[in-house]
Design a protein around this motif. Structure first.
Motif, short mmCIF file in Angstrom:
data_model
loop_
_atom_site.label_atom_id
_atom_site.label_comp_id
_atom_site.label_asym_id
_atom_site.label_seq_id
_atom_site.Cartn_x
_atom_site.Cartn_y
_atom_site.Cartn_z
N PHE A 28 11.65 -7.64 7.07
CA PHE A 28 11.17 -8.37 8.24
C PHE A 28 10.49 -7.42 9.21
O PHE A 28 10.80 -6.23 9.25
N CYS A 29 9.59 -7.97 10.03
CA CYS A 29 8.86 -7.11 10.97
C CYS A 29 9.70 -6.81 12.22
O CYS A 29 9.43 -5.85 12.92
N SER A 30 10.72 -7.62 12.48
CA SER A 30 11.53 -7.44 13.69
C SER A 30 12.90 -8.06 13.50
O SER A 30 13.14 -8.84 12.57
N GLU A 31 13.79 -7.74 14.41
CA GLU A 31 15.12 -8.34 14.42
C GLU A 31 15.02 -9.84 14.65
O GLU A 31 15.78 -10.63 14.08
N ARG A 32 14.04 -10.25 15.46
CA ARG A 32 13.84 -11.69 15.73
C ARG A 32 13.53 -12.45 14.45
O ARG A 32 14.13 -13.49 14.17
N CYS A 33 12.60 -11.94 13.63
CA CYS A 33 12.26 -12.61 12.37
C CYS A 33 13.45 -12.61 11.42
O CYS A 33 13.67 -13.57 10.69
N LYS A 34 14.25 -11.55 11.44
CA LYS A 34 15.44 -11.48 10.60
C LYS A 34 16.42 -12.59 11.01
O LYS A 34 16.98 -13.28 10.15
N LEU A 35 16.61 -12.80 12.31
CA LEU A 35 17.54 -13.83 12.79
C LEU A 35 17.02 -15.24 12.54
O LEU A 35 17.80 -16.15 12.25
N ILE A 36 15.71 -15.43 12.62
CA ILE A 36 15.12 -16.74 12.29
C ILE A 36 15.42 -17.08 10.84
O ILE A 36 15.82 -18.21 10.52
N LEU A 76 2.89 -1.59 2.14
CA LEU A 76 2.99 -2.67 3.11
C LEU A 76 3.43 -3.94 2.40
O LEU A 76 2.94 -4.26 1.32
N VAL A 77 4.39 -4.64 3.01
CA VAL A 77 4.85 -5.92 2.49
C VAL A 77 4.73 -6.94 3.61
O VAL A 77 4.85 -6.60 4.79
N PRO A 78 4.49 -8.22 3.29
CA PRO A 78 4.42 -9.23 4.33
C PRO A 78 5.82 -9.64 4.79
O PRO A 78 6.73 -9.78 3.98
N CYS A 79 6.00 -9.81 6.08
CA CYS A 79 7.26 -10.30 6.63
C CYS A 79 7.51 -11.70 6.06
O CYS A 79 6.61 -12.55 6.10
N PRO A 80 8.70 -11.98 5.51
CA PRO A 80 8.97 -13.30 4.94
C PRO A 80 8.91 -14.43 5.97
O PRO A 80 8.70 -15.58 5.60
N THR A 81 9.07 -14.12 7.24
CA THR A 81 9.08 -15.15 8.27
C THR A 81 7.70 -15.41 8.85
O THR A 81 7.26 -16.56 8.93
#
Length: 66
Positions: A27-35, A6-11
Motif C-alpha cells: 500500500f502507498c500509505s497507512e490510510r490505504c492499508k486501513l481502507i 514499482l507496484v500499484p497500491c491495491p487500494t
C-alpha cells in the motif's frame, strides 16, 4: 544501480516503490492499508470457497448460545 521495483497500491493504484523505504507496502500509505482492512472486515472482499464443503462442515458446529 538497478531501477526500483514499482507496484500499484491495491487500494488507489498509486505507484509504490517496493523496499524498506515503503513501510506500508504494497500500500502507498497507512490510510490505504486501513481502507483495505475495513473492506475485508465488512466482507466486501472475500476468498471464494466451495459452497458444498461449507455446508458439510457448518452442520458439525454446535449452535451458539448467546
Amino acid at each position: 544501480m538497478s531501477t526500483p521495483t514499482l507496484v500499484p497500491c491495491p487500494t488507489c493504484a498509486a505507484p509504490v516503490e517496493w523496499g524498506p523505504q515503503s513501510p506500508s507496502r504494497p500500500f502507498c500509505s497507512e490510510r490505504c492499508k486501513l481502507i483495505d482492512l475495513g473492506a475485508w472486515a465488512s466482507e466486501e472482499h472475500s476468498i471464494p470457497g466451495n459452497s458444498l464443503e461449507d455446508e458439510l462442515f457448518s452442520g458439525e458446529l454446535n449452535p451458539s448460545r448467546h
